[in-house]
Scaffold this active site. Structure first.
Site, short mmCIF file in Angstrom:
data_model
loop_
_atom_site.label_atom_id
_atom_site.label_comp_id
_atom_site.label_asym_id
_atom_site.label_seq_id
_atom_site.Cartn_x
_atom_site.Cartn_y
_atom_site.Cartn_z
N CYS A 28 11.85 1.06 6.73
CA CYS A 28 11.99 -0.13 5.88
C CYS A 28 11.77 0.26 4.43
O CYS A 28 10.80 0.95 4.09
CB CYS A 28 10.99 -1.19 6.30
SG CYS A 28 11.03 -2.70 5.27
N HIS A 81 -9.30 17.80 -33.50
CA HIS A 81 -9.59 19.14 -34.02
C HIS A 81 -8.77 19.52 -35.24
O HIS A 81 -8.63 20.70 -35.52
CB HIS A 81 -9.38 20.18 -32.92
CG HIS A 81 -8.03 20.10 -32.25
ND1 HIS A 81 -6.86 20.45 -32.88
CD2 HIS A 81 -7.69 19.70 -31.00
CE1 HIS A 81 -5.85 20.28 -32.04
NE2 HIS A 81 -6.31 19.82 -30.89
N CYS A 139 6.76 -1.00 2.05
CA CYS A 139 6.42 -1.29 3.44
C CYS A 139 6.07 0.02 4.15
O CYS A 139 6.77 1.03 3.99
CB CYS A 139 7.60 -1.97 4.13
SG CYS A 139 7.34 -2.22 5.92
N CYS A 179 -32.93 60.67 -22.58
CA CYS A 179 -33.04 60.42 -24.02
C CYS A 179 -32.01 59.38 -24.44
O CYS A 179 -30.83 59.48 -24.12
CB CYS A 179 -32.81 61.73 -24.78
SG CYS A 179 -32.69 61.51 -26.58
N CYS A 205 -39.62 54.21 -28.93
CA CYS A 205 -39.53 55.55 -28.34
C CYS A 205 -38.16 55.81 -27.75
O CYS A 205 -37.53 54.91 -27.18
CB CYS A 205 -40.61 55.68 -27.27
SG CYS A 205 -40.62 57.26 -26.43
N CYS A 207 -8.59 7.52 -22.28
CA CYS A 207 -9.53 8.18 -23.19
C CYS A 207 -10.37 9.17 -22.39
O CYS A 207 -10.93 8.81 -21.34
CB CYS A 207 -10.42 7.15 -23.86
SG CYS A 207 -11.75 7.86 -24.86
#
Length: 411
Positions: free
Chosen positions: A9, A85, A4, A144, A130, A48
């Site tokens: 109540c 798994h 309720c 470089c 390069c 599921c």
């Protein structure tokens, strides 16, 4: 159970009150929420996790196997609700999934394939031969690639564009040892992860394709084959069983690559034994998959095939299905047991193979370990102790006259 709404109540709102006061729409909503509440409060029932599935699965614990199958055909692990798994545990699955989505692999790629600009420190990938590198705007620093020095200090005396003897000298003096070591470690780590991930993903794609082929077989090809061979569909169930086995084996094989990735590198005997078992499983599955996919096609396309040819095909496919099922059940058992057949001295102890092939929803089998040494043994030494079955390639002891896996007579 509803209460309720008056805080003072404690009366319960029962089903009879719902039926007498609520609209049809509210009654349906109440029934739906009541069912959901029951499912979510129960320790033995779960929804599921398959997308769009509204089934709930009731689970009874027994042998420690948490793989279950829903009525929608989706298999999942009861413990972690990820896809089924076995033979890997939930902890390994969690680590593997996290690794597949983690930024750490991006950082490994950056470390392995790029170098930081010496000026602004942004990572730069070398995409030409390069060694002259130019950082992107607004930095535009020229340096470089080999020694990370300013390009203005380079020229013919430092080896030209395609070499840097300053780097070679500095490397010999140990200047770049730590940076190179870190880069090499990152590259090796990335290559190792890529090896296992590509094969994990490849088996996942093969499994999805096998699922589609299974559905096609059930809905279209089985009826066609029944008409062509004048055989009731009930006598063609061996084909469906073969495809279901292929789907299950692809799932198991996929997760063996996650298992292999987390197998400790220093346990060389276990690693070699694992790779042997995995290789044999993959070889057996490919034979079954090819038989179900390629050899079956000739009976769907050609109407001239005799009933004897089809009976030979039936015997072959059913035999391959049984052999593959037994081997994979045994493989799952071995991996779940932590490859305990491998002794501390690097040898594998002989165990009895499982003959009954018992399985339940989502249940794999237990591995039998072929008696093979995994360290310090040569092929000729193995040939003196074992013989390989022509049908399933299982390594049998020399004294055996029949294969312990498929019961094939020794030739």
């Amino acid at each position: 159970m509803l209460r309720c709404p008056d805080p003072s109540c404690g009366a319960a709102v029962g089903q009879d009150m719902i039926n007498s006061l609520a609209s049809d729409e509210d009654k349906e909503r109440y029934s739906r929420y009541l069912l959901r509440s029951y499912i979510e409060d129960s320790k033995k029932t779960k929804w599921c996790p398959a997308p769009g599935c509204e089934y709930a699965v009731d689970f009874e614990a027994g042998d420690g196997n948490y793989d279950v199958n829903c009525l929608c055909s989706f298999g999942f692990c009861w413990n972690c609700t990820e896809e089924a798994h076995r033979p890997v545990d939930c902890g390994t699955v969690s680590k593997w999934i996290l690794k597949n989505s983690a930024e750490s692999e991006n950082m490994n790629w950056i470390l392995a394939n790029s170098k930081p600009c010496p000026k602004c420190k942004r990572p730069i990938e070398k995409n030409q031969g390069c060694m002259h590198m130019t950082c992107t705007p607004p930095c535009k620093f020229e340096f470089c690639w080999l020694c990370l020095g300013a390009w203005q200090d380079h020229g013919e005396r430092t080896g030209g564009f395609y070499a840097c003897n300053r780097y070679e000298v500095a490397k010999q003096e140990g200047v770049y040892d730590e940076a190179e070591r870190r880069r090499e470690m990152a590259k090796n780590s990335l290559e190792r992860y890529t090896h296992y991930y590509e094969r994990w993903a490849s088996n996942q794609l093969s499994r999805q394709k096998a699922l589609a082929d299974l559905h096609q077989m059930q809905t279209v090809h089985l009826e066609k084959l029944s008409d062509l061979q004048c055989t009731p569909e009930s006598q063609l169930k061996f084909i469906i069983e073969a495809w279901m086995q292929i789907v299950e084996c692809r799932r198991v094989l996929k997760w063996t690559y996650a298992y292999g990735y987390y197998l400790p590198e220093h346990e060389h005997a276990k690693k070699q034994f694992f790779e042997y078992l995995q290789g044999e499983a993959e070889s057996g599955l490919e034979r079954l998959h090819q038989c179900a996919e390629k050899e079956l096609q000739q009976f769907l396309n050609a109407e001239s095939k005799s009933s004897n040819d089809f009976n030979d095909f039936r015997t072959k496919l059913a035999g391959l299905t049984s052999v593959t099922r037994n081997y994979f059940e045994n493989l799952v058992r071995a991996l779940e047991n932590g490859l305990s057949d491998v002794g501390t001295n690097g040898s594998c102890s002989k165990t009895t193979s499982t003959k009954n092939g018992a399985s339940s929803k989502g249940r794999g089998g237990r591995v039998k370990g072929p008696t093979r040494t995994t360290t310090g043994s040569s092929k000729s030494a193995d040939d003196n102790i074992y013989w390989s079955c022509d049908q399933c390639t299982y390594a049998n002891v020399k004294s055996a006259t029949r294969c312990e896996m498929c019961n094939q007579q020794r030739r």
